[in-house]
Motif scaffolding. Structure first.
Motif, mmCIF file in Angstrom:
data_model
loop_
_atom_site.group_PDB
_atom_site.id
_atom_site.type_symbol
_atom_site.label_atom_id
_atom_site.label_comp_id
_atom_site.label_asym_id
_atom_site.label_seq_id
_atom_site.Cartn_x
_atom_site.Cartn_y
_atom_site.Cartn_z
ATOM 1 N N PRO A 57 0.816 -1.218 0.000
ATOM 2 C CA PRO A 57 0.000 0.000 0.000
ATOM 3 C C PRO A 57 0.849 1.268 0.000
ATOM 4 C CG PRO A 57 -0.884 -1.588 1.552
ATOM 5 C CD PRO A 57 0.446 -2.118 1.113
ATOM 6 N N GLY A 58 0.385 2.257 -0.790
ATOM 7 C CA GLY A 58 1.100 3.519 -0.850
ATOM 8 C C GLY A 58 0.201 4.736 -0.818
ATOM 9 N N GLY A 59 -1.120 4.533 -0.990
ATOM 10 C CA GLY A 59 -2.047 5.652 -0.942
ATOM 11 C C GLY A 59 -2.093 6.489 -2.202
ATOM 12 N N GLN A 70 3.966 -7.358 -27.843
ATOM 13 C CA GLN A 70 2.564 -7.701 -27.616
ATOM 14 C C GLN A 70 2.164 -7.218 -26.220
ATOM 15 O OE1 GLN A 70 2.350 -11.956 -28.237
ATOM 16 N NE2 GLN A 70 2.076 -11.726 -30.443
ATOM 17 N N VAL A 71 1.630 -6.019 -26.160
ATOM 18 C CA VAL A 71 1.269 -5.440 -24.865
ATOM 19 C C VAL A 71 -0.142 -4.875 -24.921
ATOM 20 C CG1 VAL A 71 3.649 -4.860 -24.259
ATOM 21 C CG2 VAL A 71 2.254 -3.195 -25.484
ATOM 22 N N SER A 72 -0.753 -4.790 -23.760
ATOM 23 C CA SER A 72 -2.043 -4.127 -23.643
ATOM 24 C C SER A 72 -1.799 -2.633 -23.443
ATOM 25 C CB SER A 72 -2.827 -4.708 -22.464
ATOM 26 O OG SER A 72 -2.076 -4.577 -21.268
ATOM 27 N N GLY A 73 -2.859 -1.865 -23.286
ATOM 28 C CA GLY A 73 -2.716 -0.431 -23.102
ATOM 29 C C GLY A 73 -2.309 -0.080 -21.685
ATOM 30 N N PRO A 74 -2.122 1.206 -21.407
ATOM 31 C CA PRO A 74 -1.753 1.655 -20.059
ATOM 32 C C PRO A 74 -2.845 1.345 -19.051
ATOM 33 C CG PRO A 74 -2.297 3.521 -21.467
ATOM 34 C CD PRO A 74 -2.228 2.326 -22.355
ATOM 35 N N MET A 75 -2.448 1.142 -17.801
ATOM 36 C CA MET A 75 -3.397 0.820 -16.751
ATOM 37 C C MET A 75 -3.156 1.708 -15.542
ATOM 38 S SD MET A 75 -1.856 -2.931 -15.819
ATOM 39 C CE MET A 75 -0.092 -3.212 -15.672
ATOM 40 N N VAL A 76 -4.192 1.821 -14.719
ATOM 41 C CA VAL A 76 -4.124 2.612 -13.499
ATOM 42 C C VAL A 76 -4.277 1.660 -12.323
ATOM 43 C CG1 VAL A 76 -5.081 4.545 -12.215
ATOM 44 C CG2 VAL A 76 -5.178 4.546 -14.707
ATOM 45 N N ILE A 77 -3.348 1.728 -11.385
ATOM 46 C CA ILE A 77 -3.316 0.801 -10.249
ATOM 47 C C ILE A 77 -3.557 1.567 -8.963
ATOM 48 C CG2 ILE A 77 -1.948 -0.952 -9.051
ATOM 49 C CD1 ILE A 77 -0.181 -1.005 -11.638
ATOM 50 N N GLY A 78 -4.556 1.168 -8.211
ATOM 51 C CA GLY A 78 -4.806 1.768 -6.904
ATOM 52 C C GLY A 78 -3.771 1.298 -5.905
ATOM 53 N N GLY A 79 -3.552 2.080 -4.848
ATOM 54 C CA GLY A 79 -2.465 1.766 -3.919
ATOM 55 C C GLY A 79 -2.882 1.640 -2.476
ATOM 56 N N VAL A 80 -3.887 0.786 -2.194
ATOM 57 C CA VAL A 80 -4.357 0.677 -0.820
ATOM 58 C C VAL A 80 -4.081 -0.693 -0.209
ATOM 59 C CG1 VAL A 80 -6.391 0.795 0.676
ATOM 60 C CG2 VAL A 80 -6.118 2.416 -1.175
ATOM 61 N N LEU A 204 -14.643 14.847 1.570
ATOM 62 C CA LEU A 204 -13.781 15.425 0.543
ATOM 63 C C LEU A 204 -12.553 14.551 0.302
ATOM 64 C CD1 LEU A 204 -13.749 19.236 1.445
ATOM 65 C CD2 LEU A 204 -14.781 18.173 -0.574
ATOM 66 N N PHE A 205 -11.976 14.069 1.376
ATOM 67 C CA PHE A 205 -10.762 13.271 1.281
ATOM 68 C C PHE A 205 -11.021 11.995 0.481
ATOM 69 C CE2 PHE A 205 -6.962 11.057 2.538
ATOM 70 C CZ PHE A 205 -6.051 12.058 2.810
ATOM 71 N N GLU A 206 -12.140 11.335 0.782
ATOM 72 C CA GLU A 206 -12.474 10.107 0.062
ATOM 73 C C GLU A 206 -12.751 10.399 -1.412
ATOM 74 O OE1 GLU A 206 -15.453 7.709 1.864
ATOM 75 O OE2 GLU A 206 -14.514 7.735 3.832
ATOM 76 N N ALA A 207 -13.340 11.557 -1.704
ATOM 77 C CA ALA A 207 -13.677 11.897 -3.086
ATOM 78 C C ALA A 207 -12.436 12.190 -3.927
ATOM 79 C CB ALA A 207 -14.616 13.104 -3.107
ATOM 80 N N TYR A 208 -11.390 12.754 -3.319
ATOM 81 C CA TYR A 208 -10.214 13.164 -4.087
ATOM 82 C C TYR A 208 -9.002 12.264 -3.894
ATOM 83 C CZ TYR A 208 -12.574 17.489 -5.339
ATOM 84 O OH TYR A 208 -13.459 18.407 -5.860
ATOM 85 N N VAL A 209 -8.916 11.571 -2.771
ATOM 86 C CA VAL A 209 -7.793 10.666 -2.515
ATOM 87 C C VAL A 209 -8.229 9.207 -2.651
ATOM 88 C CG1 VAL A 209 -5.967 10.034 -0.883
ATOM 89 C CG2 VAL A 209 -6.754 12.399 -1.009
ATOM 90 N N GLY A 210 -9.508 8.940 -2.388
ATOM 91 C CA GLY A 210 -10.043 7.605 -2.593
ATOM 92 C C GLY A 210 -10.164 6.754 -1.358
ATOM 93 N N ILE A 211 -9.632 7.222 -0.235
ATOM 94 C CA ILE A 211 -9.677 6.464 1.018
ATOM 95 C C ILE A 211 -9.933 7.426 2.168
ATOM 96 C CG2 ILE A 211 -8.195 4.559 0.285
ATOM 97 C CD1 ILE A 211 -5.827 5.979 1.492
#
Length: 277
Positions: A57-59, A70-80, A204-211
């Motif tokens: 976890p990194g937040g 042979q690669v897929s597209g870019p991905m976004v990884i959550g850090g919790v 607000l924190f959950e909406a912009y940081v996710g946790i």
């Protein structure tokens, strides 16, 4: 959002990446004009590598771009949460690690749904914005990719958000204070910095940081302990406990296991073993 050097220093470590790939390189920087911190990194997964890499976890979020035949597209990884990232052998990966705050107003999905997920970039941002962040599939150096990403994300964050306002003014200073205090700060203190009620600040924190802010504080403290454990030479647990702000050794071990799924000594032993295998 202008974050002070304390927050810049927080950008979480992913020692699994650095210890799994011999050519791993990174550069701490910030996005022009916006001023928020970002960690750029790059590594190659050898053809004979199993393609599995442990994450802690990194937040923050990681935007990961693969380059190869042979690669897929870019991905976004959550850090919790701790997870094992599956990578394609024989592929080069370029990544950018940052707080989701500046991208949250443009997100197609609530940021808190991303926290424990790994999704294609196209599910996170609209196609038009994804095209701004797209990097050339072949060629280019680590630093040229950094330059292209910076240009793209600066254009993205300059656009009007999909709905609502940009990040609240008090959120940046509150995050900065969390990092400066290594996560050892109360919700009431943070809501005072943001000039709002504790309930509104949490929302607000959950909406912009996710946790929740409490979880983010715990992750910052956990990352502080990880950095100390990874320093050269032997560091006494008592020093890690006191410098990271844990109540005692039992509190340290309990919270460390919450985020790494292992006690500190076992986690560190496994990490070093993987480094030499």
């Amino acid at each position: 959002m202008n974050l002070a050097p304390a927050a810049f220093d927080f950008l979480p470590a992913q020692p699994g990446m650095a210890n799994h790939f011999d050519d791993y390189i990174e550069l701490r920087d910030h996005i022009s004009q916006e001023g928020f911190p970002v960690l750029f990194y790059q590594f190659v997964v050898p053809p004979e590598h199993p393609g599995r890499c442990p994450l802690i976890p990194g937040g923050c979020i990681d935007i990961l771009f693969p380059f190869g035949a042979q690669v897929s597209g870019p991905m976004v990884i959550g850090g919790v949460r701790s997870r094992t990232l599956s990578l394609q052998p024989g592929t080069t990966y370029f990544g950018a690690r940052l707080l989701p705050v500046p991208l949250a107003p443009h997100s197609l999905i609530p940021v808190k749904k991303l926290a424990n997920s790994c999704v294609p970039l196209g599910e996170f941002l609209p196609a038009r914005l994804c095209s701004m962040l797209r990097l050339p599939l072949e060629g280019g150096s680590f630093f040229s990719r950094i330059s292209l990403f910076q240009e793209g994300i600066t254009r993205v964050t300059a656009l009007a958000p999909l709905g609502g306002d940009r990040e609240p003014k008090g959120l940046g200073p509150a995050i900065d204070r969390i990092c400066e205090a290594r996560g050892n700060i109360s919700l009431s203190h943070l809501s005072g910095i943001a000039n709002c009620s504790s309930r509104h600040f949490r929302s607000l924190f959950e909406a912009y940081v996710g946790i929740p802010p409490k979880t983010f504080c715990q992750i910052v403290r956990f990352q502080s302990a990880v950095r100390q454990l990874l320093q050269p030479g032997k560091i006494a647990f008592s020093n890690v406990v006191s410098e990271s702000g844990y109540y005692d050794q039992a509190h340290f071990i309990r919270e460390f296991k919450k985020f790494s799924r292992e006690c500190p000594t076992v986690w560190l032993t496994h990490l070093l073993q993987k480094n030499h295998n």
